[in-house]
Scaffold this motif. Structure first.
Motif, PDB file in Angstrom:
ATOM      1  N   GLY A  87      12.114  12.284 -30.834  1.00 41.18           N
ATOM      2  CA  GLY A  87      12.835  13.641 -31.106  1.00 41.18           C
ATOM      3  C   GLY A  87      14.328  13.445 -31.605  1.00 41.18           C
ATOM      4  N   GLY A  88      14.809  12.313 -31.981  1.00 36.41           N
ATOM      5  CA  GLY A  88      16.121  12.131 -32.528  1.00 36.41           C
ATOM      6  C   GLY A  88      17.149  12.336 -31.702  1.00 36.41           C
ATOM      7  N   ALA A  89      18.523  11.672 -31.937  1.00 32.27           N
ATOM      8  CA  ALA A  89      19.571  11.818 -31.054  1.00 32.27           C
ATOM      9  C   ALA A  89      20.895  11.558 -31.970  1.00 32.27           C
ATOM     10  CB  ALA A  89      19.585  10.698 -30.070  1.00 32.27           C
ATOM     11  N   ASP A 110      18.904  24.090 -33.015  1.00 28.70           N
ATOM     12  CA  ASP A 110      17.578  24.458 -33.654  1.00 28.70           C
ATOM     13  C   ASP A 110      16.323  23.867 -33.430  1.00 28.70           C
ATOM     14  OD1 ASP A 110      19.065  26.507 -34.870  1.00 28.70           O
ATOM     15  OD2 ASP A 110      19.672  25.154 -36.686  1.00 28.70           O
ATOM     16  N   ASP A 111      16.328  22.970 -32.477  1.00 29.82           N
ATOM     17  CA  ASP A 111      15.160  22.075 -32.063  1.00 29.82           C
ATOM     18  C   ASP A 111      14.916  20.904 -32.958  1.00 29.82           C
ATOM     19  OD1 ASP A 111      14.301  22.710 -29.452  1.00 29.82           O
ATOM     20  OD2 ASP A 111      12.913  24.139 -29.995  1.00 29.82           O
ATOM     21  N   GLU A 112      15.816  20.742 -33.628  1.00 24.53           N
ATOM     22  CA  GLU A 112      15.805  19.588 -34.532  1.00 24.53           C
ATOM     23  C   GLU A 112      16.253  18.143 -34.097  1.00 24.53           C
ATOM     24  OE1 GLU A 112      17.906  20.851 -38.211  1.00 24.53           O
ATOM     25  OE2 GLU A 112      16.592  22.351 -38.609  1.00 24.53           O
ATOM     26  N   LEU A 113      16.879  18.148 -33.052  1.00 27.35           N
ATOM     27  CA  LEU A 113      17.508  17.002 -32.358  1.00 27.35           C
ATOM     28  C   LEU A 113      17.278  17.126 -30.942  1.00 27.35           C
ATOM     29  CD1 LEU A 113      19.011  14.540 -33.484  1.00 27.35           C
ATOM     30  CD2 LEU A 113      21.120  15.984 -32.801  1.00 27.35           C
ATOM     31  N   GLU A 114      16.849  15.916 -30.196  1.00 30.16           N
ATOM     32  CA  GLU A 114      16.426  16.082 -28.926  1.00 30.16           C
ATOM     33  C   GLU A 114      17.512  15.806 -27.792  1.00 30.16           C
ATOM     34  OE1 GLU A 114      14.770  17.423 -25.639  1.00 30.16           O
ATOM     35  OE2 GLU A 114      13.605  17.532 -27.380  1.00 30.16           O
ATOM     36  N   PHE A 115      18.261  14.720 -28.156  1.00 28.08           N
ATOM     37  CA  PHE A 115      19.297  14.180 -27.199  1.00 28.08           C
ATOM     38  C   PHE A 115      20.824  14.098 -27.920  1.00 28.08           C
ATOM     39  CE2 PHE A 115      15.040  12.110 -26.498  1.00 28.08           C
ATOM     40  CZ  PHE A 115      15.102  12.275 -24.975  1.00 28.08           C
ATOM     41  N   LEU A 116      21.813  14.709 -27.137  1.00 25.07           N
ATOM     42  CA  LEU A 116      22.966  14.614 -27.394  1.00 25.07           C
ATOM     43  C   LEU A 116      23.565  13.742 -26.449  1.00 25.07           C
ATOM     44  CD1 LEU A 116      23.480  18.385 -28.251  1.00 25.07           C
ATOM     45  CD2 LEU A 116      23.703  16.434 -29.664  1.00 25.07           C
ATOM     46  N   PHE A 117      24.521  12.953 -26.935  1.00 28.27           N
ATOM     47  CA  PHE A 117      25.442  11.838 -26.102  1.00 28.27           C
ATOM     48  C   PHE A 117      26.717  12.166 -26.113  1.00 28.27           C
ATOM     49  CE2 PHE A 117      21.233   9.845 -26.504  1.00 28.27           C
ATOM     50  CZ  PHE A 117      21.141   8.991 -25.530  1.00 28.27           C
ATOM     51  N   MET A 118      27.619  12.304 -25.113  1.00 24.59           N
ATOM     52  CA  MET A 118      28.646  12.367 -25.289  1.00 24.59           C
ATOM     53  C   MET A 118      29.548  12.032 -23.744  1.00 24.59           C
ATOM     54  SD  MET A 118      29.317  16.510 -25.031  1.00 24.59           S
ATOM     55  CE  MET A 118      28.565  16.768 -26.661  1.00 24.59           C
ATOM     56  N   ALA A 119      30.728  11.661 -23.947  1.00 24.29           N
ATOM     57  CA  ALA A 119      31.726  11.186 -22.649  1.00 24.29           C
ATOM     58  C   ALA A 119      32.247  12.509 -22.033  1.00 24.29           C
ATOM     59  CB  ALA A 119      32.763  10.527 -23.002  1.00 24.29           C
ATOM     60  N   PRO A 120      32.361  12.708 -20.693  1.00 21.27           N
ATOM     61  CA  PRO A 120      33.034  13.635 -20.104  1.00 21.27           C
ATOM     62  C   PRO A 120      34.318  14.080 -21.009  1.00 21.27           C
ATOM     63  CG  PRO A 120      33.221  11.738 -18.728  1.00 21.27           C
ATOM     64  CD  PRO A 120      32.400  11.273 -19.958  1.00 21.27           C
ATOM     65  N   GLU A 121      34.961  13.332 -21.460  1.00 12.02           N
ATOM     66  CA  GLU A 121      36.179  13.810 -22.071  1.00 12.02           C
ATOM     67  C   GLU A 121      36.058  14.560 -23.154  1.00 12.02           C
ATOM     68  OE1 GLU A 121      36.967   9.723 -20.220  1.00 12.02           O
ATOM     69  OE2 GLU A 121      35.438  10.638 -21.439  1.00 12.02           O
ATOM     70  N   GLN A 122      34.758  14.642 -24.007  1.00 14.21           N
ATOM     71  CA  GLN A 122      34.422  15.441 -24.864  1.00 14.21           C
ATOM     72  C   GLN A 122      34.101  16.812 -24.700  1.00 14.21           C
ATOM     73  OE1 GLN A 122      34.277  14.840 -28.361  1.00 14.21           O
ATOM     74  NE2 GLN A 122      35.368  13.152 -27.807  1.00 14.21           N
TER      75      GLN A 122
END
Length: 542
Positions: A87-89, A110-122
């Motif tokens: 699913g992409g990330a 838009d359902d084109e990307l499944e996973f988002l990664f970020m630190a709590p600071e973001q």
């Protein structure tokens, strides 16, 4: 097997290439798919990432993964982007441009990307938080969840705001993941993340391929000679943990030989130098890395053959995570602690650095109360002249008793409960916390000075996991020093009460002692004779 379980198992095969899931993985995925919060406590290398990957693929909408290290985020993104079936990330970090961030968030929405990664600071950035909210994540994963706990050794203040961030995002299902969490740490993770009726799954703690041992010293020079001898004899590569930056540099020089390469790693090094050292170690170009606790989180090197602690860790939680970096390939590896009782003083010193007293808690409370509105932490720090660690500890205690509220933007607001009584309660809560912290260091000492019992049993019982008996693969078992405990007045895991310290859980037995984890004051080792003769422990009421 239910149709949902079959679907999960099939996806694990098709998308992840698994022959079968390990015990506990599917149970957590099922809970998340049922919109139930969960906390998965599983050993390093057991497959925690697979849980959120499977759940994310089966849930409509994007999955937000809060992870403490950019390098760890990059590794996960690269893995998830290699196969279209996953699913992409993308990572949303300080290393990407605003345009890249906005593109990733739009793609997720838009359902084109499944996973988002970020630190709590973001997430602390209101603009980013609003963009993530618009993407409507259905699952929020908190990786390395012990970072939220002051009882976890990698406490990070920004993690304290994750529950508020979840609310601001529309309260998606929340999944916490960690490789090390004793019962007190689990309880705090659940409380601070505001997990609702969570499934708590503890699995896979035992690492049968690890050999555990301790050597005791009375002389520092003798300990350093033993370190050099062990590092020379043990299979490489390996990690040596020590307490200070200065010691990391000095010991790296000591261990460097023409036939063996060693290098230091610590937070005081330039980032480029740290990165080059880590890359050399990961590529098997460096035999030994001598590190402070700055090294290790998110480092997935399968063939580490030993982890030697030159100085005692500050808790069994920290020790378990650090030794868990050895033998991830399933091959034999050694976990050796070089113990000198005087080294406990180093840990007590570091542990005391973030502690606050009643007047300091009162100063923070008054600064919040007298402000015109919610206060910025930097403003509170200036007004109270406290270090960041002391300030966050004081805020944590005041938040524990409901006197203040930490908002998603990081500002601290007073509540109606803030007053003299709440300040006293917060100071008392801090006293209890310090007592608990001391008991955790005492458990490290108990492990190091253990006699007549199995080290693996000691470690697993600390995390609340039952064993089938002595392991036969630790120094005490091999020396024939393990004795069977008899006439146990309470079962391991039983709830009991003490006339002074209140409710508790029986952890384990050691020859003539019973170790009990008290809800309020931490770990205590009680003489069995005194327990029997004076009725110090009674079964807890249902």
């Amino acid at each position: 097997m239910s149709s949902l379980r079959r679907r999960i198992e099939q996806l694990a095969t098709d998308a992840l290439g698994f022959g079968a899931l390990r015990p506990g993985q599917a149970e957590v995925v099922e809970a998340v798919l049922d919109a139930r919060d969960a906390l998965a406590v599983m050993a390093t290398g057991y497959g925690k990432s697979a849980i959120y990957q499977l759940a994310g693929l089966l849930i409509d909408g994007p999955t937000l993964v809060v992870s403490p290290l950019i390098a760890l985020q990059r590794d996960q993104v690269e893995h998830l982007s290699e196969d279209d079936a996953l699913g992409g990330a993308a990572t949303v970090s300080s290393t990407v441009t605003k345009a890249e961030r906005e593109h990733a968030l739009r793609a997720a929405g838009d359902d084109e990307l499944e996973f988002l990664f970020m630190a709590p600071e973001q997430l602390a950035n209101p603009e980013v938080l609003e963009e993530v909210r618009a993407a409507a994540p259905r699952l929020m994963v908190v990786d390395e969840a012990h970072c939220i706990s002051e009882w976890g050794h990698d406490f990070r203040p920004d993690y304290l705001r994750l529950a508020a961030f979840a609310e601001a995002l529309g309260r998606p299902t929340v999944l916490g993941l960690t490789a090390t969490a004793a019962p007190p740490v689990r309880a705090e993770i659940i409380e601070r993340l505001d997990l609702r009726d969570p499934l708590v799954q503890v699995s896979g703690f035992d690492r049968p391929n690890l050999w555990f041992g301790v050597e005791r010293f009375y002389d520092e020079a003798a300990k350093e000679r033993a370190l050099a001898e062990h590092v020379a004899a043990l299979a490489k590569p390996g990690i040596v943990y020590t307490a200070t930056r200065k010691d990391a540099e000095r010991l790296a020089d000591l261990l460097s030989e023409p036939e063996r390469s060693a290098a230091a790693y610590h937070g005081g090094m330039k980032r480029r130098e740290r990165d080059e050292t880590q890359e050399a170690f990961m590529a098997d170009e460096l035999d030994v890395i001598v590190a402070t606790t700055a090294f290790g989180m998110g480092v997935d090197k399968p063939n580490v053959r030993f982890v030697v602690h030159h100085v005692v860790p500050d808790s069994v939680d920290a020790y378990w995570q650090e030794v868990g970096r050895a033998g991830r390939d399933g091959e034999p590896a050694a976990a050796l602690l070089l113990y000198r009782q005087e080294d406990l003083g180093v840990r007590r010193f570091f542990g005391a650095s973030g502690q606050v007293d009643g007047p300091e808690i009162e100063a923070v409370a008054l600064a919040v109360d007298e402000g015109a509105g919610p206060a910025e932490p930097t403003t509170l720090q200036e007004e109270t002249d406290l270090s960041q660690s002391k300030l966050m500890t004081a805020i944590g205690r005041l938040e524990d008793v409901g006197a203040v509220e930490v908002r998603p933007d990081g500002r601290v607001a007073a509540t109606d409960a803030l007053g003299p009584e709440a300040i006293i309660e917060a100071a008392e809560a801090q006293d209890e916390r310090e007592q608990f912290d001391r008991s955790r260091l005492e458990m490290v000492q108990a492990y190091a000075e253990l006699r007549g019992a199995c080290r693996r049993e000691f470690l697993l019982s600390y995390f609340g996991e039952a064993t089938d008996g002595p392991c036969g693969r630790c120094d005490l078992c091999e020396a024939g020093e393990v004795h069977e405990a008899r006439n146990r007045p309470f079962a391991v895991g039983a709830r009991v009460t003490h006339p002074r310290w209140g409710a508790a859980t029986v952890q384990r037995y050691e020859e003539d002692k019973v170790v009990v984890l008290f809800d309020q004051v931490g770990y205590k080792a009680l003489e069995l004779g005194a327990v029997r003769e004076h009725g110090l422990l009674e079964p807890a009421a249902d």
